[in-house]
Design a protein around this motif. Structure first.
Motif, mmCIF file in Angstrom:
data_model
loop_
_atom_site.group_PDB
_atom_site.id
_atom_site.type_symbol
_atom_site.label_atom_id
_atom_site.label_comp_id
_atom_site.label_asym_id
_atom_site.label_seq_id
_atom_site.Cartn_x
_atom_site.Cartn_y
_atom_site.Cartn_z
ATOM 1 N N GLN A 216 -36.430 51.072 -6.484
ATOM 2 C CA GLN A 216 -37.620 50.822 -5.678
ATOM 3 C C GLN A 216 -37.385 49.601 -4.804
ATOM 4 O OE1 GLN A 216 -40.959 49.741 -8.260
ATOM 5 N NE2 GLN A 216 -39.530 49.068 -9.825
ATOM 6 N N THR A 217 -38.148 49.513 -3.723
ATOM 7 C CA THR A 217 -38.015 48.353 -2.849
ATOM 8 C C THR A 217 -38.664 47.134 -3.484
ATOM 9 O OG1 THR A 217 -40.082 48.809 -1.681
ATOM 10 C CG2 THR A 217 -38.097 49.892 -0.860
ATOM 11 N N TYR A 218 -38.351 45.975 -2.955
ATOM 12 C CA TYR A 218 -38.937 44.742 -3.475
ATOM 13 C C TYR A 218 -40.453 44.764 -3.324
ATOM 14 C CZ TYR A 218 -40.330 39.831 -3.612
ATOM 15 O OH TYR A 218 -40.965 38.653 -3.894
ATOM 16 N N GLU A 219 -40.929 45.234 -2.177
ATOM 17 C CA GLU A 219 -42.372 45.270 -1.955
ATOM 18 C C GLU A 219 -43.063 46.198 -2.955
ATOM 19 O OE1 GLU A 219 -40.109 45.679 0.346
ATOM 20 O OE2 GLU A 219 -40.300 43.854 1.550
ATOM 21 N N GLN A 220 -42.447 47.348 -3.223
ATOM 22 C CA GLN A 220 -43.036 48.282 -4.183
ATOM 23 C C GLN A 220 -43.041 47.698 -5.592
ATOM 24 O OE1 GLN A 220 -40.557 51.707 -3.488
ATOM 25 N NE2 GLN A 220 -42.030 52.658 -2.107
ATOM 26 N N ALA A 221 -41.951 47.020 -5.972
ATOM 27 C CA ALA A 221 -41.887 46.417 -7.309
ATOM 28 C C ALA A 221 -42.987 45.378 -7.486
ATOM 29 C CB ALA A 221 -40.513 45.789 -7.533
ATOM 30 N N SER A 258 -40.329 44.036 -28.202
ATOM 31 C CA SER A 258 -39.863 44.133 -26.823
ATOM 32 C C SER A 258 -38.688 45.082 -26.744
ATOM 33 C CB SER A 258 -39.464 42.755 -26.278
ATOM 34 O OG SER A 258 -40.556 41.875 -26.274
ATOM 35 N N VAL A 259 -38.429 45.552 -25.539
ATOM 36 C CA VAL A 259 -37.277 46.413 -25.268
ATOM 37 C C VAL A 259 -36.616 45.921 -23.991
ATOM 38 C CG1 VAL A 259 -38.574 48.072 -23.882
ATOM 39 C CG2 VAL A 259 -36.520 48.819 -25.096
ATOM 40 N N LEU A 260 -35.325 46.141 -23.889
ATOM 41 C CA LEU A 260 -34.584 45.744 -22.699
ATOM 42 C C LEU A 260 -34.739 46.810 -21.619
ATOM 43 C CD1 LEU A 260 -31.436 44.463 -24.569
ATOM 44 C CD2 LEU A 260 -32.985 43.056 -23.216
ATOM 45 N N GLN A 261 -35.051 46.367 -20.414
ATOM 46 C CA GLN A 261 -35.294 47.303 -19.315
ATOM 47 C C GLN A 261 -34.691 46.741 -18.044
ATOM 48 O OE1 GLN A 261 -39.080 49.593 -19.006
ATOM 49 N NE2 GLN A 261 -39.380 48.500 -17.092
ATOM 50 N N GLN A 262 -34.137 47.615 -17.239
ATOM 51 C CA GLN A 262 -33.495 47.208 -15.986
ATOM 52 C C GLN A 262 -34.349 47.606 -14.787
ATOM 53 O OE1 GLN A 262 -30.054 49.369 -14.312
ATOM 54 N NE2 GLN A 262 -28.919 47.453 -14.420
ATOM 55 N N TRP A 263 -34.506 46.680 -13.856
ATOM 56 C CA TRP A 263 -35.142 46.939 -12.564
ATOM 57 C C TRP A 263 -34.052 47.056 -11.513
ATOM 58 C CZ3 TRP A 263 -38.095 44.968 -16.311
ATOM 59 C CH2 TRP A 263 -39.454 45.286 -16.335
ATOM 60 N N ARG A 264 -34.084 48.124 -10.751
ATOM 61 C CA ARG A 264 -33.150 48.345 -9.637
ATOM 62 C C ARG A 264 -33.947 48.156 -8.346
ATOM 63 N NH1 ARG A 264 -28.637 51.278 -10.539
ATOM 64 N NH2 ARG A 264 -28.953 52.511 -8.650
ATOM 65 N N ILE A 265 -33.789 46.982 -7.736
ATOM 66 C CA ILE A 265 -34.626 46.580 -6.609
ATOM 67 C C ILE A 265 -33.786 46.516 -5.344
ATOM 68 C CG2 ILE A 265 -36.100 44.770 -5.681
ATOM 69 C CD1 ILE A 265 -36.815 44.050 -8.540
ATOM 70 N N LYS A 266 -34.213 47.258 -4.350
ATOM 71 C CA LYS A 266 -33.548 47.252 -3.055
ATOM 72 C C LYS A 266 -34.162 46.167 -2.201
ATOM 73 C CE LYS A 266 -32.109 50.351 0.673
ATOM 74 N NZ LYS A 266 -32.205 51.736 1.210
ATOM 75 N N ASN A 267 -33.356 45.170 -1.844
ATOM 76 C CA ASN A 267 -33.838 44.021 -1.082
ATOM 77 C C ASN A 267 -33.932 44.361 0.402
ATOM 78 O OD1 ASN A 267 -33.844 42.208 -3.405
ATOM 79 N ND2 ASN A 267 -31.612 42.348 -3.290
ATOM 80 N N THR A 268 -34.583 43.472 1.144
ATOM 81 C CA THR A 268 -34.783 43.711 2.574
ATOM 82 C C THR A 268 -33.482 43.727 3.350
ATOM 83 O OG1 THR A 268 -35.177 41.315 2.823
ATOM 84 C CG2 THR A 268 -37.108 42.743 2.565
ATOM 85 N N ASP A 269 -32.442 43.049 2.839
ATOM 86 C CA ASP A 269 -31.149 43.037 3.527
ATOM 87 C C ASP A 269 -30.273 44.231 3.155
ATOM 88 O OD1 ASP A 269 -30.597 42.391 0.934
ATOM 89 O OD2 ASP A 269 -29.571 40.496 1.362
ATOM 90 N N GLY A 270 -30.816 45.167 2.368
ATOM 91 C CA GLY A 270 -30.073 46.355 2.000
ATOM 92 C C GLY A 270 -29.301 46.257 0.702
ATOM 93 N N THR A 271 -29.228 45.081 0.106
ATOM 94 C CA THR A 271 -28.506 44.922 -1.155
ATOM 95 C C THR A 271 -29.358 45.435 -2.314
ATOM 96 O OG1 THR A 271 -29.350 42.672 -1.411
ATOM 97 C CG2 THR A 271 -27.236 42.949 -0.269
ATOM 98 N N LEU A 272 -28.698 45.740 -3.418
ATOM 99 C CA LEU A 272 -29.369 46.258 -4.603
ATOM 100 C C LEU A 272 -29.219 45.269 -5.745
ATOM 101 C CD1 LEU A 272 -30.869 48.729 -5.829
ATOM 102 C CD2 LEU A 272 -28.641 49.529 -6.626
ATOM 103 N N SER A 273 -30.348 44.810 -6.277
ATOM 104 C CA SER A 273 -30.352 43.889 -7.420
ATOM 105 C C SER A 273 -30.654 44.684 -8.678
ATOM 106 C CB SER A 273 -31.411 42.793 -7.232
ATOM 107 O OG SER A 273 -31.148 42.037 -6.063
ATOM 108 N N GLU A 274 -29.793 44.564 -9.673
ATOM 109 C CA GLU A 274 -29.977 45.240 -10.958
ATOM 110 C C GLU A 274 -30.255 44.180 -12.014
ATOM 111 O OE1 GLU A 274 -27.115 49.097 -10.108
ATOM 112 O OE2 GLU A 274 -26.375 47.476 -11.374
ATOM 113 N N LEU A 275 -31.527 43.985 -12.310
ATOM 114 C CA LEU A 275 -31.967 42.892 -13.158
ATOM 115 C C LEU A 275 -32.372 43.412 -14.525
ATOM 116 C CD1 LEU A 275 -34.194 40.999 -10.557
ATOM 117 C CD2 LEU A 275 -31.751 40.755 -10.969
ATOM 118 N N TRP A 276 -31.776 42.830 -15.583
ATOM 119 C CA TRP A 276 -32.151 43.156 -16.957
ATOM 120 C C TRP A 276 -33.171 42.151 -17.446
ATOM 121 C CZ3 TRP A 276 -31.210 47.506 -19.408
ATOM 122 C CH2 TRP A 276 -30.120 48.295 -19.034
#
Length: 841
Positions: A216-221, A258-276
């Motif tokens: 998802q995009t940063y704005e959507q997240a 708690s559980v571990l979950q990853q967010w896949r965030i598409k930044n405005t510059d086109g890069t993809l951040s995969e945050l745990w």
């Protein structure tokens, strides 16, 4: 960091080397327990980066040269047939975010779809445009006031004031248009956001014990996190005390999960951040309250911490920078809070003072499971069980959905879910091959409906409409299971055998004895059914709209359902079968309730004061009127209209585009034709057009006013007695091939006009031919399968050298097949006769 870290109660995160050791210990422990661990990156980036420097050391021990988890720091939980390994640790108080999929907030989400995700992006753009329009309006209003206060002797006073008034009018219209666009998008989304889609994380192509969100995009997240947090706060206000202040005063006294979950965030510059990150499966309200005490928001945790919130004295001014590394973000936060805590001049309301007792909190983290594909379902079940035993009140719809989830799990744990589906769908392609976990998720609206395709008959094409219809039928069978008929009376007292499924319902829903079932229990079970079915629809109406549709008999004996597919029911209804139309109406009911313009609503209003409160109409009356319309003698109702209306109703939840009138103009709701353009409801996907007497769409949108005018409450009184009796019989599942003119005369009513009867028969012929075609195709397919099985048996007998079957067994089978062949020949002869009759017709 450039400066020395101040000491204090807020922990600093350990070095990456300790994260690697923790990952080794978790993987080795899971191997010893026969469990699947999370991905290694999830442990090192999402878990180890939330533990203090000394905490990891407490969790790890060494056995024969291998790193393992300390036995006192972990435990295995059994949930049905699944096992989950929990790590017990004290984590940083600001490291855990609330879970968007909390069962208390289940009602705020709609089913996910690509179209809904696109509308969310458009909604975010519309909200941005609305904010900009409001700012422009405020500036124009300020300019207008400035011009009004200017000296009137100025030569350009009138011109400048007129220009300011014109600018303000344009800005006002832009705000109105932006609000209308936002309202339209919200309506098209059912005034809910689509539920975030999570799946099991994978490593080297294998599912692991962690979750991952769709990209998802940063704005959507950010938008989704704020939406979830706002509603979680709203539901949390039902508490009798302030949770945040309780945490400040006493800390967190019990462990959450708690559980571990990853967010896949598409930044405005086109890069993809995969945050745990860690998210709270249980204790969601406490996780949100802790962040509030720390002065943070959930989006800061899952999308990256703004550097401005944890700025150090050595940092340069770089607005908009987000810290994606959790270790760095939490260390900076602890550095700032420890520094403020050591300062005697720090105010009591500063987070450094308020968060002192939640600097670390006890937590159980999922670090292993036996079946990663079912992890989300298991965690939901644990969350539901934790909440159902709690004292905080549920929202009614969320409570019923949680109860239904426990009911589905009870069927699965007893091994009766597949058996019930087999009985409910006798013509299914392959019940024995269904994905049980996929079916559980589909029925509880926690996954796609695709696994239900195995329950469709061969002649039914897989489509969203057919899958949703299958889900509704399955839910009905789960909530209202049929019990065996009573045995013949022998003059002695007998105990009624309630079958295999009723005990499951009774134990899960804590129902009274079967003989004690009353109207109140039927109403409660109907509410449960309505809430479970509502989760399948984008536009979700009041769950009370189903009250009265299921009676005490349905609750005790089971709600009998026509086993025919939608295709078969439409053909039978087109061929004149009243029972088929009654079954179709029952299939339509959920779609009639959960539509953009609900057609079946709760029994509101008052019979005594219709002018003040509206005419009272119960859901059962609305369904009965639609059922009786098939045989009613009304000028504005035809069979073509009813069938076209039924098709549109069943297909409307899958519409992705707003309807358009045949002439290309914008449609208008039936009850809003006299209203102004700005007062009308927005036309959104899912709305259907009114069919004319020939079944062709018009430029009018179906709404409650059209439904009540076309199928009025008193429709049953306008039908003759024979039709009413036939409709009643159809509702009980009896077959009827239509009312003939002869039977009408025998009952003392005027015979049907021969020309009308001929027109009706001609309309029915195409459907009847297709029904016969389907029956013959099934018979031919069965014969081919029988021949294939016999051929396989002959080959195996020859290969194994087995003796042939006894002669009497072979003779018995040949006699049956000879009788079937003779029947097929007779049927072929009758078809030849029909061919000759077609030429005369």
């Amino acid at each position: 960091m450039a400066s020395k870290r101040p000491a204090g109660i807020y922990p600093y995160i350990g070095l990456p080397a300790w994260g690697e050791r923790l990952a080794d210990a978790i993987e080795n422990t899971c191997e010893d327990q026969g469990l699947v661990p999370p991905p290694r990156a999830a442990i090192t980036e999402g878990l180890a980066t939330a533990l203090g420097e000394t905490e990891i050391k407490k969790l790890i021990s060494t056995l024969r040269g291998r790193k393992i988890l300390n036995p006192t720091a972990s435990r295995v939980v059994q949930s049905g047939n699944d096992r989950v390994l929990l790590l017990i640790a004290d984590v940083h108080g600001a490291s855990v975010g609330p879970w968007d999929l909390n069962d208390r907030t289940v009602g705020i989400w709609s089913p996910p779809s690509p179209e809904a995700a696109q509308r969310v992006a458009e909604l975010i753009a519309a909200e941005t445009a609305l904010d900009a329009a409001k700012k422009a309006h405020k500036a124009a209003e300020k300019e207008r006031e400035t011009r009004r206060r200017a000296p009137s002797e100025d030569a350009h006073y009138a011109t400048a004031l007129a220009a300011a008034e014109s600018k303000l009018a344009v800005a006002t219209e832009q705000v109105r248009e932006a609000e209308r666009q936002k309202a339209t998008l919200l309506t098209s989304l059912g005034n809910r956001l689509p539920r975030p889609v999570v799946r099991a994380a994978e490593e080297d192509g294998e599912p692991m014990a962690a979750l991952v969100l769709a990209e998802q995009t940063y704005e959507q997240a950010v938008h989704v996190q704020r939406y979830a947090a706002d509603h979680l706060e709203r539901f949390g206000r039902t508490r009798g005390y302030d949770l945040a202040e309780s945490l400040v005063a006493a800390g967190q006294l019990s462990r959450g999960m708690s559980v571990l979950q990853q967010w896949r965030i598409k930044n405005t510059d086109g890069t993809l951040s995969e945050l745990w990150r860690m998210v709270a499966v249980t204790a969601n309200n406490r996780a949100l309250a802790r962040l509030d005490v720390f002065g943070l928001r959930p989006e800061h945790i899952v999308t990256g911490m703004p550097q401005s919130l944890v700025k150090l004295s050595s940092d340069k001014h770089e607005p908009g920078v987000r810290l994606l590394n959790q270790r760095e973000a939490l260390n900076r936060l602890s550095h700032r809070l420890n520094e403020a805590d050591a300062n005697e001049d720090t105010e009591p309301e500063h987070p450094a003072r308020r968060a002192a007792k939640i600097a670390t909190v006890p937590m159980e983290i999922v670090v292993g499971c036996s079946k990663p594909a079912a992890l989300e379902h298991v965690l939901r079940g644990l969350n539901v069980n934790d909440h159902l035993r709690g004292i905080q009140p549920y929202d009614e719809e969320a409570r019923l959905v949680a109860l239904f989830a426990t009911l589905v799990d009870a069927y699965a744990q007893d091994g009766k879910l597949v058996e019930l589906l087999d009985e409910t769908f006798p013509t299914a392609q392959g019940v024995d091959l269904i994905d049980l976990d996929g079916v559980r998720n589909a029925l509880t609206a926690n996954g796609p409906l695709d696994p239900l395709a195995a329950l469709l008959p061969t002649e039914e094409k897989v489509s969203p409409t057919a899958l949703r219809d299958t889900a509704v039928r399955a839910i009905t069978a789960l909530v209202f299971p049929e019990i065996p008929p009573a045995a013949a009376s022998n003059g002695k007292r007998q105990v009624r055998y309630t079958g295999k499924f009723w005990p499951i319902v009774r134990a899960s829903l804590q129902e009274p004895a079967w003989s004690q079932t009353r109207a109140a229990h039927a109403e409660n079970r109907t509410r449960l059914w309505s809430a479970a079915v509502a989760q399948l629809f984008l536009h979700r109406a009041n769950i009370l709209s189903a009250l009265g549709l299921f009676t005490v008999t349905d609750t005790k004996e089971g709600a009998s359902q026509d086993p025919g597919s939608l295709k078969e029911l439409f053909l039978r209804a087109e061929a004149g079968e009243i029972a088929a139309w009654a079954a179709l109406v029952r299939r339509m009911v959920p779609a009639l309730i959960h539509a953009p313009q609900p057609l079946v609503t709760p029994g509101q209003g008052s019979e005594a004061g219709a002018g003040r409160k509206g005419v009272r109409r119960s859901p059962a009356n609305a369904v009965a009127a639609l059922t009786l319309a098939y045989t009613a003698k009304a000028e504005n109702i035809s069979r073509a209209l009813l069938l076209a209306f039924a098709r549109s109703v069943l297909e409307h939840p899958n519409a992705v585009l707003a309807p358009k009138a045949p002439d290309g103009t914008k449609p208008v709701c039936y009850g809003e034709r006299e209203m102004g353009e700005n007062e009308r409801s927005p036309i959104v996907p899912g709305m259907i057009l009114v069919p004319d007497i020939n079944g062709e769409p018009t430029g009018i949108v179906v709404d409650k006013a059209w439904f009540d005018d076309t199928f009025p409450p008193g429709l049953a009184q306008n039908t003759n007695q024979g039709s009413s009796t036939a409709a009643t019989t159809a509702g009980t599942g009896a077959e009827d091939n239509g009312t003939s003119a002869t039977s009408a005369t025998a009952n003392g009513h005027a015979p049907q006009d021969p020309r009308d009867r001929l027109a009706t028969l001609r309309q029915e012929m195409a459907a009847r031919i297709e029904l016969v075609e389907g029956s013959y195709q099934l018979a031919a397919a069965a014969a081919r399968e029988l021949m294939g099985r016999f051929g396989e048996a002959i080959d195996l007998r020859a290969e194994l050298g087995e003796e042939p079957l006894p002669a009497d067994q072979r003779i018995q089978w040949m006699e049956k097949l000879t009788a079937l062949r003779d029947a097929a020949k007779a049927g072929a002869a009758e078809l030849e006769g029909v061919e000759a009759l077609i030429l005369k017709l």
